[in-house]
Design an enzyme around this catalytic site. Structure first.
Site, short mmCIF file in Angstrom:
data_model
loop_
_atom_site.label_atom_id
_atom_site.label_comp_id
_atom_site.label_asym_id
_atom_site.label_seq_id
_atom_site.Cartn_x
_atom_site.Cartn_y
_atom_site.Cartn_z
N LEU A 60 10.50 -20.97 -4.73
CA LEU A 60 9.60 -20.02 -4.07
C LEU A 60 8.25 -20.06 -4.76
CD1 LEU A 60 9.14 -17.38 -2.25
CD2 LEU A 60 9.84 -16.09 -4.27
N ASP B 186 0.82 -1.22 0.00
CA ASP B 186 0.00 0.00 0.00
C ASP B 186 0.86 1.27 0.00
OD1 ASP B 186 -2.43 1.32 -0.02
OD2 ASP B 186 -2.58 1.41 2.16
N HIS C 98 2.10 3.34 -8.98
CA HIS C 98 1.89 1.90 -9.27
C HIS C 98 3.04 1.37 -10.13
CE1 HIS C 98 -1.94 2.24 -7.45
NE2 HIS C 98 -2.56 2.85 -8.44
#
Ligand code: IPE
Ligand code: IPE
Ligand code: MG
Length: 261
Positions: free
Chosen positions: A143, A32, A49
């Site tokens: 991962l 955020d 973004h």
């Protein structure tokens, strides 16, 4: 060393639970603060973004190098559709671009890409791209990079409940067999380890409908750092903080036997 993970929390009263000393296996991040980061620089929100993509690369690198098995990133919530059309459209374009540019690199680095959330709501071409990347990377073991897109924690629980309901309807499952484990098996992160650590950047102290079910015993870490400024050093601070916490899972501190006693 203070214990973090109780591997025998269900053991009998006489038998003390055993704590292992590993760091977090599954970390989730609410990424955020992109909009505020851009606005502070006098730019439009979407600039933030775009800048945030570099932080995503950094956390994937950190996770691979620090024994984290699963990294779940909140990229787009089921509520984010309500943002201005232009912003939603830039986010979708960015998702497309990142899939194009990163999928092969992730694959080369042994990363399995997985997307959770109601992705069928996305453009068909984007869905196809997601499925292709998931398929290409499905056997990778280093991962699991789990991207939450059009994700909502309540949606996840409702979705699992629907699947149990249809099993009951078809006679496959008895109502008495609806247990936490049975529901958990249909939650979108069922194939991943329990959530150990949830990080939220950007200064807000809330979950915003992220992994509601999975957060039951996760450790929470909040930082004011805005997502585009998040990097390996900040990630390390969060992991250090996690590493000195005592996870009690309802037990007393005395019951939690630590590795060095
Ligand atoms: C998080 O940053 C990214 C998404 C929700 C897609 P924000 O866009 O929420 O940034 P702030 O919180 O408005 O600064
Ligand atoms: C949460 O951030 C969603 C993502 C990071 C993708 P928001 O910015 O949407 O959360 P609220 O609106 O501040 O709760
Ligand atoms: Mg926000």
């Amino acid at each position: 060393m203070i214990g973090k993970r109780l591997s025998a929390a269900k053991s009998s009263k006489a038998e003390a639970p055993v704590a292992t000393t590993t760091g977090p296996k599954h970390v989730a991040i609410i990424m955020d603060g992109n909009g505020r980061w851009a606005q502070k620089k006098g730019k439009i929100r979407t600039f933030g973004h775009k800048a945030g993509v570099e932080s995503v690369r950094a956390v994937v690198r950190f996770a691979r190098q620090n024994g984290i098995e699963s990294l779940t990133l909140f990229a787009f919530s089921s509520e984010n559709w309500k943002r201005p059309e232009e912003e939603v459209s830039v986010l979708m374009d960015l998702f497309n671009l990142v899939l194009n540019s990163e999928a092969k690199r992730l694959h080369k680095n042994g990363v399995r890409l997985q997307v959770i959330g109601d992705v069928e709501a996305f453009d068909a071409k984007l869905v196809e791209k997601i499925r292709k990347a998931e398929d290409m990377t499905k056997d990778n073991k280093d991962l699991v990079l789990n991207i939450a897109a059009n994700y909502g924690g309540r949606w996840d629980i409702v979705n699992a409940a629907k699947q149990l309901a249809s099993q009951v309807k078809s006679g496959e499952l008895d109502v008495q067999d609806i247990t936490e484990d049975a529901l958990n098996a249909h939650i979108s992160t069922a194939n991943l380890p329990e959530l150990d650590l949830l990080i939220r950047t950007g200064g807000e102290h809330r979950i915003s409908n992220f992994l509601l079910w999975q957060c039951a015993y996760a450790e929470l870490y909040f930082t004011d750092v805005l997502w585009p400024d998040f990097n390996e050093d900040v990630f390390q601070l969060a992991v250090n903080d996690y590493n000195v916490r005592q996870r009690r899972f309802g037990l007393t501190g005395e019951q939690v036997v630590t590795a060095d006693g």
